[in-house]
Design an enzyme around this catalytic site. Structure first.
Site, short mmCIF file in Angstrom:
data_model
loop_
_atom_site.label_atom_id
_atom_site.label_comp_id
_atom_site.label_asym_id
_atom_site.label_seq_id
_atom_site.Cartn_x
_atom_site.Cartn_y
_atom_site.Cartn_z
N ASP A 100 22.01 19.72 -14.69
CA ASP A 100 22.44 18.32 -14.79
C ASP A 100 22.87 17.95 -16.21
OD1 ASP A 100 22.27 17.32 -12.29
OD2 ASP A 100 20.76 15.80 -12.76
N LEU A 161 25.83 4.93 -10.12
CA LEU A 161 24.82 3.90 -9.86
C LEU A 161 24.10 4.19 -8.56
CD1 LEU A 161 27.11 0.79 -10.68
CD2 LEU A 161 25.75 2.15 -12.29
N ASN A 163 19.80 5.49 -7.26
CA ASN A 163 18.44 5.11 -7.67
C ASN A 163 18.29 5.33 -9.17
OD1 ASN A 163 17.09 4.15 -5.31
ND2 ASN A 163 17.29 6.22 -4.49
N ASP A 234 15.48 -1.53 -4.16
CA ASP A 234 16.68 -1.30 -3.36
C ASP A 234 17.69 -2.42 -3.64
OD1 ASP A 234 18.53 -1.38 -1.12
OD2 ASP A 234 17.17 0.03 -0.14
P1 ADP Z 1 19.98 8.60 -5.14
O1 ADP Z 1 20.13 8.37 -6.61
O2 ADP Z 1 18.54 8.68 -4.71
O3 ADP Z 1 20.87 9.68 -4.58
P2 ADP Z 1 21.82 6.75 -3.86
O4 ADP Z 1 22.98 7.24 -4.60
O5 ADP Z 1 21.75 6.96 -2.39
O6 ADP Z 1 20.45 7.22 -4.49
O7 ADP Z 1 21.71 5.16 -4.15
C1 ADP Z 1 20.66 4.41 -3.65
C2 ADP Z 1 20.93 2.95 -3.97
O8 ADP Z 1 22.15 2.55 -3.32
C3 ADP Z 1 19.85 1.99 -3.50
O9 ADP Z 1 19.54 1.06 -4.53
C4 ADP Z 1 20.54 1.25 -2.36
O10 ADP Z 1 20.06 -0.07 -2.26
C5 ADP Z 1 21.96 1.25 -2.83
N1 ADP Z 1 22.89 0.91 -1.73
C6 ADP Z 1 23.19 1.62 -0.64
N2 ADP Z 1 24.03 0.92 0.16
C7 ADP Z 1 24.24 -0.27 -0.45
C8 ADP Z 1 25.01 -1.44 -0.14
N3 ADP Z 1 25.73 -1.52 0.99
N4 ADP Z 1 25.00 -2.46 -1.02
C9 ADP Z 1 24.26 -2.39 -2.16
N5 ADP Z 1 23.54 -1.32 -2.50
C10 ADP Z 1 23.52 -0.28 -1.66
#
Ligand code: ADP
Length: 347
Positions: A100, A161, A163, A234
């Site tokens: 990474d 953007l 988690n 979230d």
């Molecule tokens: P990770 O870093 O674990 O891979 P992701 O890339 O899946 O995570 O991002 C997770 C975030 O995306 C969470 O905060 C979730 O609320 C947000 N998210 C997913 N769908 C939506 C949406 N439709 N509107 C706003 N935020 C969203």
């Protein structure tokens, strides 16, 4: 092309998908066709200063990654157990570590050096490394393709953007600045991580509030960010509460977007000129409100969003005549790891 995908979560936890990494990997291997397996790519979070390329794994590479555990005590051990198990179960299949941190090894010294005692920094490997490199590299390249431009002549500010969250300035396909640091804690506001704070906050919480170092670490990594401000990690929940007028969620959202804007401004200055600003990962790909709020008021810098394109979920969400293209590009870290793994095996 992706033939199959899956997720095994909460390994070793009560109610998790598998009791340990061996069992988890055995389950994966039962579900994929191993006949045609040419190689295995492992995501390794921390490559320190030692790895700037995907690297074919042998005993020496494993030992080097082990040596980096103090820099990434939460992340590298999991990757090491995955590597150990797949090497044992499939000894004839080449394995590649994809770091990474690797993409950010191109950041010049002034972009990775903390202005602390140089002797301490050297003795303890303290510097900015940056993370999410696989995603930033992939998304910057995809942005150039989307704009029909050669990647080596395209500048992009990428905003991952999810988690976790980080920003990156990419000049001609190479990272020149990024927001995470020695660890994935600083920079943008995240689901449960604080992003940038004054380090004195830590001394204050220890000395005045009486928290232990472990308690402070847990607070800044698991109970901070959106979680700390709004009580929800979230973004969908934060946006829902904000729409209902909840003041904590409203402030959390504002802090989140302002931090992105601060980084966009800084990276615009570092690059001198950017062709594109690209949003990616869960929030970047799915939240029109975050995108338009983070880039609001920047038209004097050539940055504008066409709200109907933004709300429709177009790939390019800036107006046709804009100086800077604003893009939404889904990240695909697994595909990028697979491609980097294949590249590493080429003679
Ligand atoms: P990770 O870093 O674990 O891979 P992701 O890339 O899946 O995570 O991002 C997770 C975030 O995306 C969470 O905060 C979730 O609320 C947000 N998210 C997913 N769908 C939506 C949406 N439709 N509107 C706003 N935020 C969203």
């Amino acid at each position: 092309m992706t033939l199959a995908k899956g997720l095994i979560e909460r390994i070793g936890e009560a109610g998790g998908d598998a009791p340990d990494h061996t069992a988890a990997l055995q389950r994966i291997m039962e579900s994929v066709d191993l006949e045609d397996l040419g190689a295995i790519g492992h995501r390794v979070v921390h490559g320190g200063s030692l790895f700037s390329e995907p690297t074919l794994i042998d005993d020496e590479v494993v030992a080097t990654i082990e040596g980096l555990v103090p820099l990434a005590p939460l992340h590298n051990p999991a990757a090491l157990s995955g590597i150990a198990v797949t090497r044992k179960l499939l000894p004839e299949v080449p394995q590649v570590a994809v770091f990474d941190t690797a993409f950010h090894q191109s950041i010049p010294p002034e972009g990775v050096t903390y202005a602390i005692d140089a002797g301490l920094a050297a003795a303890w490997q303290i510097r900015r490394y940056g993370f999410h490199g696989t995603s930033h590299a992939y998304v910057a390249r995809e942005t150039a393709a989307l704009l029909g431009r050669p990647p080596q002549e395209t500048n992009v500010i990428t905003l991952h953007l999810g988690n976790g969250a980080s920003a990156c300035a990419v000049r001609g396909g190479r990272s020149v600045a990024t927001s995470m640091g020695m660890s994935p804690l600083p920079g943008l506001v995240m689901g449960t991580r604080s992003g940038d704070i004054d380090p004195t906050v830590i001394f204050h919480l220890h000395r005045v509030a009486g928290l232990s170092i472990e308690e402070i670490e847990r607070s800044l990594t698991r109970s901070a960010g959106l979680q700390g401000l709004a009580g929800a990690n979230d973004m969908r929940e934060v946006e829902r509460r904000r729409a209902e007028g909840d003041p904590a969620a409203t402030l959390a959202f504002a802090v989140y977007c302002r931090r992105i804007k601060e980084h966009v401004g800084a990276y615009l200055a570092i690059l001198g000129h950017t062709d594109a600003i690209t949003f990616t990962a869960g929030i970047g790909e799915n939240s029109p409100t975050v995108r338009s709020t983070a880039l609001h008021g920047l038209s004097a810098l050539g940055i504008e969003i066409d709200e109907s394109r933004n709300n429709r979920g177009d790939r390019i969400i800036s107006p046709d005549n804009a100086r800077v293209a604003v893009c939404v590009v889904p990240t695909d870290e697994e595909l990028e790891i697979a491609e980097e793994t294949r590249a590493a095996l080429r003679p």
